[in-house]
Design a protein around this motif. Structure first.
Motif, PDB file in Angstrom:
ATOM      1  N   ILE A  31       0.760  -1.136   0.074  1.00  0.00           N
ATOM      2  CA  ILE A  31       0.221   0.035  -0.063  1.00  0.00           C
ATOM      3  C   ILE A  31       0.989   1.416   0.189  1.00  0.00           C
ATOM      4  N   GLY A  32       1.713   1.404   0.928  1.00  0.00           N
ATOM      5  CA  GLY A  32       3.042   2.408   0.517  1.00  0.00           C
ATOM      6  C   GLY A  32       3.385   2.396  -0.889  1.00  0.00           C
ATOM      7  N   LEU A  33       3.704   1.608  -0.867  1.00  0.00           N
ATOM      8  CA  LEU A  33       4.542   1.592  -2.517  1.00  0.00           C
ATOM      9  C   LEU A  33       3.767   1.918  -3.316  1.00  0.00           C
ATOM     10  N   ILE A  34       1.978   1.498  -3.553  1.00  0.00           N
ATOM     11  CA  ILE A  34       1.361   2.000  -4.354  1.00  0.00           C
ATOM     12  C   ILE A  34       0.793   3.724  -4.690  1.00  0.00           C
ATOM     13  N   THR A  35       0.673   3.892  -2.954  1.00  0.00           N
ATOM     14  CA  THR A  35       1.143   5.822  -2.474  1.00  0.00           C
ATOM     15  C   THR A  35       1.306   6.558  -2.984  1.00  0.00           C
ATOM     16  N   GLY A  36       3.048   5.605  -2.917  1.00  0.00           N
ATOM     17  CA  GLY A  36       4.146   6.475  -2.808  1.00  0.00           C
ATOM     18  C   GLY A  36       4.118   6.664  -4.918  1.00  0.00           C
ATOM     19  N   VAL A  37       4.046   5.553  -5.425  1.00  0.00           N
ATOM     20  CA  VAL A  37       4.077   5.698  -7.003  1.00  0.00           C
ATOM     21  C   VAL A  37       2.873   6.189  -7.921  1.00  0.00           C
ATOM     22  N   GLY A  38       1.918   6.428  -6.609  1.00  0.00           N
ATOM     23  CA  GLY A  38       1.013   7.944  -7.264  1.00  0.00           C
ATOM     24  C   GLY A  38       0.978   8.711  -7.017  1.00  0.00           C
ATOM     25  N   ILE A  39       2.164   9.224  -6.389  1.00  0.00           N
ATOM     26  CA  ILE A  39       1.919  10.433  -5.439  1.00  0.00           C
ATOM     27  C   ILE A  39       3.434  11.194  -6.927  1.00  0.00           C
ATOM     28  N   PHE A  40       4.570  10.158  -6.572  1.00  0.00           N
ATOM     29  CA  PHE A  40       4.731  10.568  -7.953  1.00  0.00           C
ATOM     30  C   PHE A  40       4.652  10.931  -9.654  1.00  0.00           C
TER      31      PHE A  40
END
Length: 128
Positions: A31-40
């Motif tokens: 979830i943290g990874l997906i959230t970070g990629v989305g923000i990026f």
């Protein structure tokens, strides 16, 4: 995506990640990874305006596009490497993060070397 949506996305990601952290840590990390990629990816959209503006300005003042494109690539590499380093650190892989940081520095040095040579040649030609 505006700032409030980015912050909302981050808070939602943090909340979901914390909910799963105790029972399912692998889902929490995902979830943290997906959230970070989305923000990026949402942030990348804003960069196109800056790049277009810099290219337009460089065309007006006749700067060699080779230098400008190299500088834009170096900035892009530094952002991408920093993002990847933070992902590695979030995953608990500090050793990989440090190697990635070194590789990013080498790539930036390699890309910027022609500009450094050009500056040195200019200085040599100025000095009698």
């Amino acid at each position: 995506m505006d700032l409030s949506k980015l912050i909302g996305t981050a808070l939602l990601g943090i909340t979901l990640s914390l909910l799963f952290k105790k029972d399912k840590p692998e889902i929490s990390m995902f979830i943290g990874l997906i959230t970070g990629v989305g923000i990026f990816l949402a942030s990348l959209h804003k960069l196109s305006f800056i790049i277009d503006s810099v290219v337009s300005l460089s065309n007006k003042i006749n700067i060699n596009t080779l230098y400008l494109s190299t500088i834009i690539k170096v900035v892009g590499i530094s952002y991408l490497i920093e993002f990847a380093i933070q992902i590695c650190k979030d995953a608990g892989e500090g050793a990989i993060a440090s190697k990635l940081e070194f590789a990013g520095k080498v790539m930036i040095l390699t890309m910027s070397f022609p500009i450094m040579l050009s500056i040195l040649e200019t200085i040599i030609n100025i000095i009698p």
